[in-house]
Design a protein around this motif. Structure first.
Motif, short mmCIF file in Angstrom:
data_model
loop_
_atom_site.label_atom_id
_atom_site.label_comp_id
_atom_site.label_asym_id
_atom_site.label_seq_id
_atom_site.Cartn_x
_atom_site.Cartn_y
_atom_site.Cartn_z
N ILE A 5 0.85 -1.18 0.00
CA ILE A 5 0.00 0.00 0.00
C ILE A 5 0.89 1.24 0.00
CG2 ILE A 5 -1.83 1.24 1.22
CD1 ILE A 5 -2.59 -1.61 0.14
N VAL A 6 0.48 2.26 -0.76
CA VAL A 6 1.21 3.53 -0.81
C VAL A 6 0.20 4.67 -0.73
CG1 VAL A 6 3.14 2.62 -2.18
CG2 VAL A 6 1.16 3.64 -3.34
N VAL A 7 0.72 5.84 -0.40
CA VAL A 7 -0.05 7.08 -0.46
C VAL A 7 0.64 7.94 -1.51
CG1 VAL A 7 -0.78 9.16 0.76
CG2 VAL A 7 -0.81 6.94 1.94
N ALA A 8 -0.07 8.29 -2.56
CA ALA A 8 0.47 9.14 -3.62
C ALA A 8 -0.16 10.52 -3.49
CB ALA A 8 0.17 8.53 -4.99
N GLN A 9 0.64 11.57 -3.70
CA GLN A 9 0.14 12.92 -3.48
C GLN A 9 0.39 13.83 -4.68
OE1 GLN A 9 2.35 13.97 0.06
NE2 GLN A 9 0.57 13.47 1.33
N THR A 10 -0.57 14.72 -4.89
CA THR A 10 -0.42 15.80 -5.84
C THR A 10 -1.07 17.04 -5.25
OG1 THR A 10 -0.59 16.39 -8.19
CG2 THR A 10 -2.55 15.39 -7.18
N ARG A 29 -11.42 3.39 -9.62
CA ARG A 29 -10.81 2.36 -8.77
C ARG A 29 -9.30 2.33 -8.88
NH1 ARG A 29 -15.05 -1.24 -6.68
NH2 ARG A 29 -13.34 -2.52 -5.92
N LEU A 30 -8.73 3.51 -9.16
CA LEU A 30 -7.29 3.67 -9.14
C LEU A 30 -6.79 3.93 -7.72
CD1 LEU A 30 -6.98 5.89 -12.32
CD2 LEU A 30 -6.42 3.46 -12.12
N THR A 63 -2.48 0.88 -4.20
CA THR A 63 -1.49 -0.19 -4.12
C THR A 63 -0.36 0.08 -5.10
OG1 THR A 63 -2.60 -1.50 -5.82
CG2 THR A 63 -3.25 -1.92 -3.53
N ARG A 64 0.77 -0.56 -4.86
CA ARG A 64 1.90 -0.42 -5.80
C ARG A 64 1.50 -0.91 -7.19
NH1 ARG A 64 6.34 1.26 -3.37
NH2 ARG A 64 6.58 0.86 -1.15
N ASP A 65 0.66 -1.93 -7.27
CA ASP A 65 0.22 -2.44 -8.57
C ASP A 65 -0.60 -1.40 -9.35
OD1 ASP A 65 1.44 -4.87 -8.12
OD2 ASP A 65 -0.42 -5.91 -7.58
N LEU A 98 -5.56 -2.20 5.38
CA LEU A 98 -4.73 -2.56 4.25
C LEU A 98 -5.48 -3.46 3.27
CD1 LEU A 98 -1.43 -3.23 6.23
CD2 LEU A 98 -2.05 -1.14 4.97
N ARG A 99 -6.27 -4.38 3.79
CA ARG A 99 -7.08 -5.25 2.95
C ARG A 99 -8.12 -4.44 2.17
NH1 ARG A 99 -7.77 -8.90 6.37
NH2 ARG A 99 -9.55 -7.97 7.42
N TRP A 100 -8.75 -3.46 2.84
CA TRP A 100 -9.75 -2.61 2.19
C TRP A 100 -9.13 -1.86 1.00
CZ3 TRP A 100 -9.61 2.88 2.25
CH2 TRP A 100 -10.70 3.49 1.62
N VAL A 101 -7.95 -1.27 1.21
CA VAL A 101 -7.30 -0.55 0.10
C VAL A 101 -7.04 -1.51 -1.06
CG1 VAL A 101 -5.24 0.72 -0.64
CG2 VAL A 101 -6.27 1.21 1.60
N ALA A 102 -6.50 -2.68 -0.77
CA ALA A 102 -6.21 -3.67 -1.81
C ALA A 102 -7.47 -4.11 -2.54
CB ALA A 102 -5.47 -4.86 -1.22
N GLU A 103 -8.54 -4.37 -1.79
CA GLU A 103 -9.79 -4.82 -2.42
C GLU A 103 -10.43 -3.75 -3.28
OE1 GLU A 103 -12.11 -6.16 0.91
OE2 GLU A 103 -10.98 -8.04 1.10
N GLU A 104 -10.42 -2.51 -2.79
CA GLU A 104 -11.08 -1.42 -3.52
C GLU A 104 -10.33 -0.99 -4.78
OE1 GLU A 104 -14.14 -0.20 -3.06
OE2 GLU A 104 -14.30 -1.76 -1.55
N THR A 105 -9.06 -1.36 -4.87
CA THR A 105 -8.28 -0.96 -6.04
C THR A 105 -7.97 -2.16 -6.95
OG1 THR A 105 -6.22 -1.19 -4.81
CG2 THR A 105 -7.22 1.01 -4.89
#
Length: 108
Positions: A5-10, A29-30, A63-65, A98-105
């Motif tokens: 899992i990552v946090v990307a920012q702009t 779903r990105l 996610t990294r993926d 962490l599972r929620w982030v992976a499932e939602e993306t």
């Protein structure tokens, strides 16, 4: 415990644009979710001048993926010529979150 899992920012200079960037990534779903921080003052050097702007930071939970697709999407719709793009690793967290982030993306 490192995770995928990552946090990307702009950042962006308009609240409505910030919401569109956040909502669009979640709808596609990105990102599982996004936070929009209150406006802050940004001071930076751009095209031989010091700029002072009001900006909103968008933090995407993904996610990294999914990160390459998110980065490509943000670059394609962002209003800035050179948008900020930072990626922060998530080195731990609750298993449920962490599972929620992976499932939602998950790429369906």
């Amino acid at each position: 415990m490192p995770t995928d899992i990552v946090v990307a920012q702009t950042t962006i200079d308009d609240e409505g644009k910030a919401e569109a960037l956040a909502r669009g990534a979640v709808e596609a779903r990105l990102a599982a979710g996004a936070h929009i921080d209150p406006p802050h003052k940004a001071i930076y050097h751009w095209k031989n001048e010091i700029q002072v702007e009001r900006e909103w930071r968008i933090s995407y939970k993904t996610t990294r993926d999914r990160l390459p697709a998110l980065a490509e999407w943000v670059a394609s719709v962002h209003a800035y010529e050179v948008p900020q793009w930072n990626v922060l690793p998530v080195d731990g967290g609750s298993e449920a979150y962490l599972r929620w982030v992976a499932e939602e993306t998950a790429d369906s």
